[in-house]
Design a protein around this motif. Sequence first.
Motif, short mmCIF file in Angstrom:
data_model
loop_
_atom_site.label_atom_id
_atom_site.label_comp_id
_atom_site.label_asym_id
_atom_site.label_seq_id
_atom_site.Cartn_x
_atom_site.Cartn_y
_atom_site.Cartn_z
N PRO A 77 39.22 -19.37 -5.00
CA PRO A 77 40.49 -20.10 -4.85
C PRO A 77 41.37 -20.04 -6.10
CG PRO A 77 38.66 -21.41 -4.03
CD PRO A 77 38.07 -20.25 -4.74
N ASP A 118 36.51 -12.88 1.07
CA ASP A 118 37.38 -13.62 0.16
C ASP A 118 38.66 -12.84 -0.10
OD1 ASP A 118 35.27 -15.33 0.09
OD2 ASP A 118 34.90 -15.20 -2.07
N VAL A 154 37.90 -20.50 1.90
CA VAL A 154 38.78 -20.15 0.77
C VAL A 154 40.24 -20.31 1.17
CG1 VAL A 154 39.58 -18.23 -0.68
CG2 VAL A 154 37.14 -18.61 -0.36
N ILE A 208 36.54 -26.27 -4.40
CA ILE A 208 37.07 -25.49 -5.52
C ILE A 208 36.31 -25.82 -6.81
CG2 ILE A 208 39.11 -25.12 -6.96
CD1 ILE A 208 40.80 -25.38 -4.50
N SER A 212 41.13 -24.04 1.43
CA SER A 212 41.19 -24.61 0.09
C SER A 212 42.48 -24.22 -0.61
CB SER A 212 40.00 -24.14 -0.75
OG SER A 212 38.78 -24.55 -0.18
N MET A 213 42.84 -22.95 -0.51
CA MET A 213 44.08 -22.48 -1.15
C MET A 213 45.31 -23.11 -0.52
SD MET A 213 43.73 -18.43 -2.06
CE MET A 213 45.48 -18.41 -2.51
#
Length: 308
Positions: free
Chosen positions: A46, A238, A103, A39, A106-107
Amino acid sequence: MEAVTIDFNPESLIALNIMIAIMMFGVSLELRSDDFKRIMREPKAPLIGLFLQFALLPSVTCLVTYLLEIEPMLALGMMLVASCPGGTFSNVMTWLAKGNVAVSVSMTGVSSVAASVMTPFNFALFGYLNPYTRPLLTEISMDSLSLLLLVLFVLGVPLALGMVVGPKFLNLSRVIEKPLKIFAMLLMMALAGVAFIKNTDQFVQYFDLFFWLVVAHNGSALTLGYWGAKLSKLPEADCRAISLEVGIQNSALALVIIFTFFPQASGMLLIAAFWGVWHLVSGSALSFYWSYKSKMNAEADLSVKAGS
């Protein structure tokens, strides 16, 4: 809406919280510090996703429940679900949808950590901002500190432990990944089943209302995620990842919160329980559609190249 209290003795509630914590521990075994460092290196996707998840979705939910004068108990259930982090199946669905799994992961990691504070904060804030739900929020006497501690226990602590244990026992996550996914789904279904069984009369009486509320709410979350990312000029992969992160909420956490603090809130239970079932249906359908679309696009590109 008539309230029906669901009685759980302290031992049952503790066991339920431990099961959720175990589920989060298993999910976090594959999280690494690199998922958070990513990130910092590539923050746009993110951060946009987290904004959509923790700011836009709860805000829109609060506004719509106010404008449409949704029954307060149902409205509170919608706001609680909207305040929860991404669900445990969003990463798998993103992979199926040919989305950006990095992504998504990470989120999931950041939202699970942030949810320790943001879920209680957003629920209290937006529940208070809606004048129709404000009296109910006061009436059910939510203990903000206890709610914060519960979310820390079932999300924050197991997440931290999983990130410590995972790198040291690399094969552990591979061994228990599939059983934990099955366990997570069965637990979600069991929680939903308890909510429906204990509220059978309300389920029958209000089915045509909460069914469409959940379908519309979930559809709005998926749409907000996708088009919020699209308007931010993010790549298609994304956009798919963010859409599924925003639309697949951790409704198991919402149900545990309701069982623990608001057992008399039958409307909240019905919303959270049905969301837990429906988002698996809608998320899977959308993932398979995107997967099929990607396959068709790839075949079309090959045909064009072959003909040129």
